[in-house]
Motif scaffolding. Structure first.
Motif, PDB file in Angstrom:
ATOM      1  N   ARG A  22       3.690  -5.168   3.068  1.00 32.82           N
ATOM      2  CA  ARG A  22       4.460  -6.220   3.728  1.00 32.82           C
ATOM      3  C   ARG A  22       3.881  -6.551   5.102  1.00 32.82           C
ATOM      4  O   ARG A  22       3.771  -7.718   5.477  1.00 32.82           O
ATOM      5  CB  ARG A  22       5.918  -5.781   3.881  1.00 32.82           C
ATOM      6  N   ILE A  23       3.496  -5.528   5.851  1.00 35.01           N
ATOM      7  CA  ILE A  23       3.069  -5.719   7.234  1.00 35.01           C
ATOM      8  C   ILE A  23       1.723  -6.426   7.331  1.00 35.01           C
ATOM      9  O   ILE A  23       1.513  -7.279   8.198  1.00 35.01           O
ATOM     10  CB  ILE A  23       2.993  -4.357   7.950  1.00 35.01           C
ATOM     11  N   VAL A  24       0.794  -6.094   6.446  1.00 39.40           N
ATOM     12  CA  VAL A  24      -0.578  -6.568   6.574  1.00 39.40           C
ATOM     13  C   VAL A  24      -0.663  -8.093   6.513  1.00 39.40           C
ATOM     14  O   VAL A  24      -1.584  -8.701   7.074  1.00 39.40           O
ATOM     15  CB  VAL A  24      -1.480  -5.928   5.490  1.00 39.40           C
ATOM     16  N   LYS A  25       0.300  -8.723   5.869  1.00 41.21           N
ATOM     17  CA  LYS A  25       0.276 -10.183   5.755  1.00 41.21           C
ATOM     18  C   LYS A  25       0.435 -10.864   7.107  1.00 41.21           C
ATOM     19  O   LYS A  25      -0.009 -12.002   7.283  1.00 41.21           O
ATOM     20  CB  LYS A  25       1.383 -10.641   4.799  1.00 41.21           C
ATOM     21  N   GLY A  26       1.072 -10.191   8.062  1.00 43.83           N
ATOM     22  CA  GLY A  26       1.346 -10.824   9.346  1.00 43.83           C
ATOM     23  C   GLY A  26       0.449 -10.370  10.485  1.00 43.83           C
ATOM     24  O   GLY A  26       0.696 -10.744  11.635  1.00 43.83           O
ATOM     25  N   VAL A  27      -0.575  -9.572  10.213  1.00 44.19           N
ATOM     26  CA  VAL A  27      -1.440  -9.087  11.284  1.00 44.19           C
ATOM     27  C   VAL A  27      -2.697  -9.948  11.377  1.00 44.19           C
ATOM     28  O   VAL A  27      -3.076 -10.633  10.422  1.00 44.19           O
ATOM     29  CB  VAL A  27      -1.813  -7.602  11.080  1.00 44.19           C
ATOM     30  N   ASP A  28      -3.327  -9.881  12.545  1.00 43.62           N
ATOM     31  CA  ASP A  28      -4.517 -10.703  12.796  1.00 43.62           C
ATOM     32  C   ASP A  28      -5.822  -9.968  12.548  1.00 43.62           C
ATOM     33  O   ASP A  28      -6.859 -10.597  12.348  1.00 43.62           O
ATOM     34  CB  ASP A  28      -4.481 -11.196  14.249  1.00 43.62           C
ATOM     35  N   MET A  29      -5.783  -8.651  12.592  1.00 46.66           N
ATOM     36  CA  MET A  29      -6.987  -7.857  12.376  1.00 46.66           C
ATOM     37  C   MET A  29      -6.603  -6.484  11.876  1.00 46.66           C
ATOM     38  O   MET A  29      -5.536  -5.962  12.225  1.00 46.66           O
ATOM     39  CB  MET A  29      -7.804  -7.717  13.671  1.00 46.66           C
ATOM     40  N   VAL A  30      -7.480  -5.906  11.065  1.00 44.74           N
ATOM     41  CA  VAL A  30      -7.261  -4.557  10.564  1.00 44.74           C
ATOM     42  C   VAL A  30      -8.411  -3.667  11.024  1.00 44.74           C
ATOM     43  O   VAL A  30      -9.588  -4.003  10.843  1.00 44.74           O
ATOM     44  CB  VAL A  30      -7.171  -4.536   9.020  1.00 44.74           C
ATOM     45  N   LEU A  31      -8.067  -2.569  11.664  1.00 37.32           N
ATOM     46  CA  LEU A  31      -9.041  -1.527  11.993  1.00 37.32           C
ATOM     47  C   LEU A  31      -8.860  -0.416  10.973  1.00 37.32           C
ATOM     48  O   LEU A  31      -7.864   0.315  11.012  1.00 37.32           O
ATOM     49  CB  LEU A  31      -8.819  -0.995  13.410  1.00 37.32           C
ATOM     50  N   GLU A  32      -9.790  -0.322  10.034  1.00 35.30           N
ATOM     51  CA  GLU A  32      -9.706   0.705   9.000  1.00 35.30           C
ATOM     52  C   GLU A  32     -10.434   1.947   9.495  1.00 35.30           C
ATOM     53  O   GLU A  32     -11.653   1.958   9.620  1.00 35.30           O
ATOM     54  CB  GLU A  32     -10.334   0.223   7.696  1.00 35.30           C
ATOM     55  N   VAL A  33      -9.698   2.981   9.782  1.00 38.26           N
ATOM     56  CA  VAL A  33     -10.262   4.194  10.376  1.00 38.26           C
ATOM     57  C   VAL A  33     -10.677   5.162   9.268  1.00 38.26           C
ATOM     58  O   VAL A  33      -9.858   5.576   8.449  1.00 38.26           O
ATOM     59  CB  VAL A  33      -9.244   4.871  11.316  1.00 38.26           C
ATOM     60  N   ARG A  34     -11.963   5.497   9.259  1.00 37.34           N
ATOM     61  CA  ARG A  34     -12.484   6.472   8.312  1.00 37.34           C
ATOM     62  C   ARG A  34     -13.093   7.637   9.086  1.00 37.34           C
ATOM     63  O   ARG A  34     -13.690   7.444  10.147  1.00 37.34           O
ATOM     64  CB  ARG A  34     -13.557   5.860   7.405  1.00 37.34           C
ATOM     65  N   ASP A  35     -12.939   8.821   8.555  1.00 36.70           N
ATOM     66  CA  ASP A  35     -13.613   9.985   9.119  1.00 36.70           C
ATOM     67  C   ASP A  35     -15.112   9.769   8.916  1.00 36.70           C
ATOM     68  O   ASP A  35     -15.577   9.538   7.798  1.00 36.70           O
ATOM     69  CB  ASP A  35     -13.158  11.249   8.389  1.00 36.70           C
ATOM     70  N   ALA A  36     -15.875   9.813  10.007  1.00 36.11           N
ATOM     71  CA  ALA A  36     -17.309   9.515   9.939  1.00 36.11           C
ATOM     72  C   ALA A  36     -18.059  10.449   9.004  1.00 36.11           C
ATOM     73  O   ALA A  36     -19.135  10.107   8.505  1.00 36.11           O
ATOM     74  CB  ALA A  36     -17.927   9.580  11.336  1.00 36.11           C
ATOM     75  N   ARG A  37     -17.504  11.642   8.740  1.00 32.06           N
ATOM     76  CA  ARG A  37     -18.184  12.594   7.856  1.00 32.06           C
ATOM     77  C   ARG A  37     -18.024  12.235   6.388  1.00 32.06           C
ATOM     78  O   ARG A  37     -18.777  12.721   5.540  1.00 32.06           O
ATOM     79  CB  ARG A  37     -17.641  14.014   8.113  1.00 32.06           C
ATOM     80  N   ILE A  38     -17.029  11.375   6.077  1.00 32.77           N
ATOM     81  CA  ILE A  38     -16.780  10.966   4.687  1.00 32.77           C
ATOM     82  C   ILE A  38     -16.583   9.451   4.628  1.00 32.77           C
ATOM     83  O   ILE A  38     -15.553   8.977   4.155  1.00 32.77           O
ATOM     84  CB  ILE A  38     -15.574  11.706   4.082  1.00 32.77           C
ATOM     85  N   PRO A  39     -17.559   8.660   5.076  1.00 33.14           N
ATOM     86  CA  PRO A  39     -17.366   7.208   5.149  1.00 33.14           C
ATOM     87  C   PRO A  39     -17.224   6.534   3.790  1.00 33.14           C
ATOM     88  O   PRO A  39     -16.667   5.439   3.699  1.00 33.14           O
ATOM     89  CB  PRO A  39     -18.640   6.725   5.857  1.00 33.14           C
ATOM     90  N   LEU A  40     -17.711   7.189   2.726  1.00 29.07           N
ATOM     91  CA  LEU A  40     -17.606   6.635   1.375  1.00 29.07           C
ATOM     92  C   LEU A  40     -16.462   7.288   0.602  1.00 29.07           C
ATOM     93  O   LEU A  40     -15.699   6.611  -0.094  1.00 29.07           O
ATOM     94  CB  LEU A  40     -18.924   6.817   0.622  1.00 29.07           C
ATOM     95  N   SER A  41     -16.333   8.599   0.727  1.00 28.13           N
ATOM     96  CA  SER A  41     -15.265   9.309   0.014  1.00 28.13           C
ATOM     97  C   SER A  41     -13.880   8.894   0.495  1.00 28.13           C
ATOM     98  O   SER A  41     -12.892   9.042  -0.233  1.00 28.13           O
ATOM     99  CB  SER A  41     -15.433  10.823   0.172  1.00 28.13           C
ATOM    100  N   SER A  42     -13.794   8.389   1.735  1.00 26.73           N
ATOM    101  CA  SER A  42     -12.490   8.027   2.288  1.00 26.73           C
ATOM    102  C   SER A  42     -12.094   6.585   1.980  1.00 26.73           C
ATOM    103  O   SER A  42     -11.098   6.088   2.505  1.00 26.73           O
ATOM    104  CB  SER A  42     -12.478   8.261   3.798  1.00 26.73           C
ATOM    105  N   ILE A  43     -12.863   5.908   1.127  1.00 29.25           N
ATOM    106  CA  ILE A  43     -12.492   4.552   0.734  1.00 29.25           C
ATOM    107  C   ILE A  43     -11.249   4.608  -0.155  1.00 29.25           C
ATOM    108  O   ILE A  43     -11.213   5.335  -1.140  1.00 29.25           O
ATOM    109  CB  ILE A  43     -13.642   3.866  -0.029  1.00 29.25           C
ATOM    110  N   ASN A  44     -10.241   3.858   0.222  1.00 29.79           N
ATOM    111  CA  ASN A  44      -9.015   3.750  -0.563  1.00 29.79           C
ATOM    112  C   ASN A  44      -9.049   2.393  -1.267  1.00 29.79           C
ATOM    113  O   ASN A  44      -8.766   1.356  -0.654  1.00 29.79           O
ATOM    114  CB  ASN A  44      -7.788   3.861   0.344  1.00 29.79           C
ATOM    115  N   SER A  45      -9.413   2.401  -2.545  1.00 36.36           N
ATOM    116  CA  SER A  45      -9.599   1.144  -3.270  1.00 36.36           C
ATOM    117  C   SER A  45      -8.324   0.305  -3.294  1.00 36.36           C
ATOM    118  O   SER A  45      -8.380  -0.928  -3.241  1.00 36.36           O
ATOM    119  CB  SER A  45     -10.067   1.424  -4.703  1.00 36.36           C
ATOM    120  N   LYS A  46      -7.174   0.955  -3.363  1.00 34.32           N
ATOM    121  CA  LYS A  46      -5.913   0.219  -3.366  1.00 34.32           C
ATOM    122  C   LYS A  46      -5.688  -0.454  -2.020  1.00 34.32           C
ATOM    123  O   LYS A  46      -5.194  -1.588  -1.944  1.00 34.32           O
ATOM    124  CB  LYS A  46      -4.760   1.160  -3.700  1.00 34.32           C
TER     125      LYS A  46
END
Length: 345
Positions: free
Chosen positions: A20-44
């Motif tokens: 619900r919230i994401v529809k009203g925001v202007d930017m998203v900062l997706e924070v990933r642990d730098a040690r797992i930049p690929l494993s931490s991808i949340n496809s959903k």
């Protein structure tokens, strides 16, 4: 053990709120642990971000090498993503991140009365610590006064899932820009056991879900067989090697305390290297030796309840949970070296 998954009820509720919230925001900062930049991808989660201004923040970037940071950023750029490294212990990195994010909004929404950036990511990726660092950067840049910058700080803690409600924090005054800090949300289904162990080792999944012993065994298998991790441990054992982001280099330590912490970190690295060279914990002698060394290291760090060394054999090499936890805490703090857990190079 069975398939690794961790998606408790509060995360399902948090994800529904994000939807619900994401529809009203202007930017998203997706924070990933730098040690797992690929494993931490949340496809959903990625599905929710389509069409949004989106920066991938490789947080805790001081816990990986410069070459690993560059390789991870390059791979993400090839996926069409803007990625920036950051660390709450490095004011320069958070200043650059703040400048990039705020600058993007100011260019696109200069006349806006209010703009919102949303921080999202896995549990224990350092979102709340990053918010506090961003607010400090805003204050240092003269964007906010001290009262505004520190009026409310994000809850910070090493336990995944600590932040349970969405909270807003101001990081810029003209135009007013707020950052929403959200609870960490795990992917509903971890794609593989290998990814699950990487997530657990980095602290994104609660230790109790996988088991401290199982996570430590995975760590030891990595520093025993993966050339990249073997090299990282060897580099960390070199004389005079200072671990960026390690607890021994953080502010608030006096000289004597820092020296004690550095000595404990050196002993932990030596203990890890010894058990890795011995082939892991399957051998009774290796398990007993690691127990003894961790027992010494735990002094003045955590309560220790020594077990009977004679109870160890090749089929049942067990360590006290406190010893396992001490080793995992050291890894997550950077005391054992700089490890890129994903294959990005």
């Amino acid at each position: 053990m069975g398939k690794i998954n961790w998606f408790p009820g509060h995360m399902a509720k948090a994800f529904n709120a994000l939807n619900r919230i994401v529809k009203g925001v202007d930017m998203v900062l997706e924070v990933r642990d730098a040690r797992i930049p690929l494993s931490s991808i949340n496809s959903k989660l990625e599905g929710l971000l389509k069409g949004k201004r989106h920066i991938v923040v490789l947080n805790k970037a001081d816990l990986i090498s410069k070459s690993s940071r560059q390789a991870a950023i390059k791979q993400l750029q090839q996926q069409g993503l803007l990625a920036l490294p950051a660390s709450s212990s490095d004011p320069r990195s958070t200043k650059q991140l703040l400048r990039a994010a705020v600058g993007w909004i100011q260019r696109d929404r200069a006349q806006s009365e209010l703009s919102i950036m949303l921080l999202v990511g896995l549990p224990n990726s350092g979102k709340s610590s990053l918010i506090n660092a961003l607010k400090a950067s805003a204050k240092a840049a003269g964007v906010l006064g001290a009262q505004q910058a520190y009026q409310k700080r994000a809850a910070v803690g090493p336990t995944p899932g600590l932040t349970r409600q969405v909270s807003g924090f101001q990081v810029a005054a003209e135009p007013p820009i707020y950052v929403l800090d959200t609870p960490g949300v795990m992917m509903p289904a971890v794609p593989s056991d290998e990814v699950g162990f990487k997530l657990a080792l980095a602290g994104a999944i609660k230790d109790s879900v996988v088991g401290e012993e199982a996570i430590v065994r995975f760590l030891i298998s990595q520093v025993s067989s993966n050339p990249r991790h073997i090299a990282a441990l060897q580099a960390a054992q070199q004389p005079g090697y200072r671990l960026p982001g390690s607890s021994s280099s953080r502010s608030g330590y006096d000289t004597a305390a820092r020296k004690r912490q550095e000595a404990k970190a050196r002993e932990l690295r030596s203990a890890l290297a010894a058990v890795a060279a011995a082939g892991g914990l399957a051998r009774a002698s290796a398990a007993s030796s690691l127990q003894e060394r961790l027992q010494d290291n735990l002094q003045d760090v955590a309560p220790w309840h020594p077990g009977d060394e004679d109870a160890y054999d090749a089929s049942d090499a067990q360590l006290d949970t406190g010893a396992y936890l001490r080793l995992l805490q050291a890894f997550r703090a950077g005391d054992l070296g700089q490890y890129m857990l994903d294959d990005v190079e």
